[in-house]
Design an enzyme around this catalytic site. Structure first.
Site, PDB file in Angstrom:
ATOM      1  N   ARG A 211       4.633 -11.220   8.521  1.00 56.76           N
ATOM      2  CA  ARG A 211       3.254 -11.962   8.438  1.00 56.76           C
ATOM      3  C   ARG A 211       2.438 -11.896   9.275  1.00 56.76           C
ATOM      4  O   ARG A 211       2.623 -12.052  10.685  1.00 56.76           O
ATOM      5  CB  ARG A 211       3.534 -13.378   7.601  1.00 56.76           C
ATOM      6  CG  ARG A 211       4.121 -13.756   6.329  1.00 56.76           C
ATOM      7  CD  ARG A 211       3.453 -13.018   5.815  1.00 56.76           C
ATOM      8  NE  ARG A 211       3.605 -13.399   4.114  1.00 56.76           N
ATOM      9  CZ  ARG A 211       4.795 -12.507   3.538  1.00 56.76           C
ATOM     10  NH1 ARG A 211       4.793 -11.224   3.999  1.00 56.76           N
ATOM     11  NH2 ARG A 211       5.172 -12.894   1.771  1.00 56.76           N
TER      12      ARG A 211
ATOM     13  N   GLU B 222      -5.461  -9.534   6.564  1.00 55.85           N
ATOM     14  CA  GLU B 222      -5.147  -8.674   5.528  1.00 55.85           C
ATOM     15  C   GLU B 222      -6.253  -9.143   4.369  1.00 55.85           C
ATOM     16  O   GLU B 222      -5.840  -8.018   3.660  1.00 55.85           O
ATOM     17  CB  GLU B 222      -3.945  -8.351   5.680  1.00 55.85           C
ATOM     18  CG  GLU B 222      -3.001  -9.465   4.005  1.00 55.85           C
ATOM     19  CD  GLU B 222      -1.339  -9.016   4.991  1.00 55.85           C
ATOM     20  OE1 GLU B 222      -1.037  -8.958   5.438  1.00 55.85           O
ATOM     21  OE2 GLU B 222      -0.820  -9.129   3.595  1.00 55.85           O
TER      22      GLU B 222
ATOM     23  N   HIS C 224       0.975  -3.576   4.017  1.00 60.80           N
ATOM     24  CA  HIS C 224       1.897  -4.317   4.138  1.00 60.80           C
ATOM     25  C   HIS C 224       2.720  -3.617   2.359  1.00 60.80           C
ATOM     26  O   HIS C 224       3.052  -3.792   1.793  1.00 60.80           O
ATOM     27  CB  HIS C 224       1.242  -5.737   3.354  1.00 60.80           C
ATOM     28  CG  HIS C 224       2.533  -7.044   3.000  1.00 60.80           C
ATOM     29  ND1 HIS C 224       1.475  -8.172   2.761  1.00 60.80           N
ATOM     30  CD2 HIS C 224       3.673  -7.074   2.740  1.00 60.80           C
ATOM     31  CE1 HIS C 224       2.852  -8.551   3.050  1.00 60.80           C
ATOM     32  NE2 HIS C 224       4.029  -8.217   2.800  1.00 60.80           N
TER      33      HIS C 224
END
Ligand code: NAI
Length: 332
Positions: free
Chosen positions: A234, A263, A295
């Site tokens: 993360r 993000e 991601h």
């Protein structure tokens, strides 16, 4: 029964529509992420199905509860974006997909690491321009390096085993060490020692209030000069401004990230004709020794099928007041 999806992309539709043949739910897909700006549009729905950047804050949950939403179904493993306390207070059940394919993420972590340290991305572009020179492509071995793994749950474990297969020494820090991994040859140590000894450090712990900005100026200063850092966990685990300074001072030799703290405003969209006003990601993208992806570590066919299947099974069970076989799928 209706399920409203947020942050829905064409590939979500593909896999969820396919899996729904065995369930028969009504689906509604929203491209936007869930947050205060859209939550009032949720109507006559029993379940909201959300992904990593949807925001299930107390404010959002309050409105969902008022609209009789009974379940928040995360179609991912991490759940730092959901206020679980608020969900519990409002009587909304929350489920997730704890282990759709840890190997997908672990293998992708290896792909990032190898790309970063062997420069295959640069070689690919060069060769397309008939440039077969090796200047500037000098790499590093993984063999005999010390790999520091932070978090040895499902993904960290799979990654550690792959690294052992490469002939690396693996040292790890986890709040709950895994005896089987120790047996396999991984040495557990304190966070400080793991950060201090690793030639390569890979983050695989969830983001919590306690480990926010785990990698910051202070922890970076304890690392080896020339450390390689990988984050597929993360974004909030790394303080971006501090890592930029560490890259500028050559403390960090290379950084590969599949996640980024901000993000939410960038990833999962095509912004190729837009002006990006996030100066930190622009600075990161300007370094030749930084590799960024949006991601995608989870993104394999196998993982997507499993995510869709398990999410719908979780919903079906919770709707029948039944508990899914894997207890860790239920958060509240
Ligand atoms: P897991 O729950 O199986 O393992 C997490 C491990 O971290 C546990 O062993 C736990 O004891 C440990 N841990 C918790 N707090 C810690 C701390 N402060 N320091 C060190 N260890 C700590 O989770 P899993 O499936 O391995 O996933 C790990 C993370 O990977 C997820 O929380 C998620 O944030 C991220 N992820 C990223 C994906 C991507 O596409 N980039 C996809 C899936 C997960």
């Amino acid at each position: 029964m209706k399920v409203s999806f947020f942050s829905a992309k064409p590939y979500d539709r593909q896999f969820f529509d396919q899996s729904n043949a065995g369930f028969g739910f009504d689906f509604e897909y929203f491209e936007t992420h869930l947050g205060p700006h859209i939550v009032n549009a949720v109507e006559n729905t029993d379940v909201v199905c959300v992904f990593v950047n949807d925001k299930c804050t107390r404010e959002v949950i309050h409105i969902l509860a008022a609209r009789n939403v009974r379940i928040i179904a995360l179609r991912c493993a991490g759940f730092n974006n959901v206020d679980l306390k608020a969900a519990k207070e409002y009587g909304i059940r929350v489920c997730r997909v704890p282990a759709y394919s840890p190997e997908a993420v672990a293998e992708y972590t290896v792909a990032l690491l190898l790309t970063l340290i062997r420069n295959t991305h640069k070689a690919y572009n060069r060769v397309r321009e008939q440039n077969f020179s090796l200047n500037g492509l000098l790499g590093l071995n993984i063999h005999r390096k010390t790999i520091g793994v932070i978090g040895t749950g499902k993904i960290g474990k799979a990654f550690s085993r792959i690294m052992l297969g490469f002939g690396a020494t693996v040292i790890a820090y986890d709040t709950v060490p895994d005896p089987a991994l120790r047996e396999a040859g991984v040495a557990y140590d304190s966070l400080e020692n793991v950060l201090g000894c690793g030639d390569i450090i890979s983050l695989h712990c969830p983001l919590t209030k306690d480990n926010y900005h785990l990698i910051h100026k202070g922890t970076l200063s304890k690392m080896k000069t020339g450390v390689i850092l990988i984050n597929t966990s993360r974004g909030g685990l790394i303080c971006t401004s501090d890592i930029i300074e560490a890259l500028k001072s050559h403390k960090v030799r290379g950084l590969a990230i599949d996640v980024y703290e901000q993000e939410e405003n960038l990833f999962f969209r095509d912004l190729s004709d837009k002006i990006i006003d996030d100066d930190e990601i622009q600075r990161l993208m300007s370094f030749p020794n930084v590799l960024i992806t949006g991601h995608q570590a989870f993104f394999t066919s196998e993982a997507m099928s499993q995510i869709a299947q398990v999410t719908l099974e979780n919903i079906q069970k919770l709707m029948k007041s039944d508990e899914p076989a894997d207890g860790s799928a239920i958060l509240v």
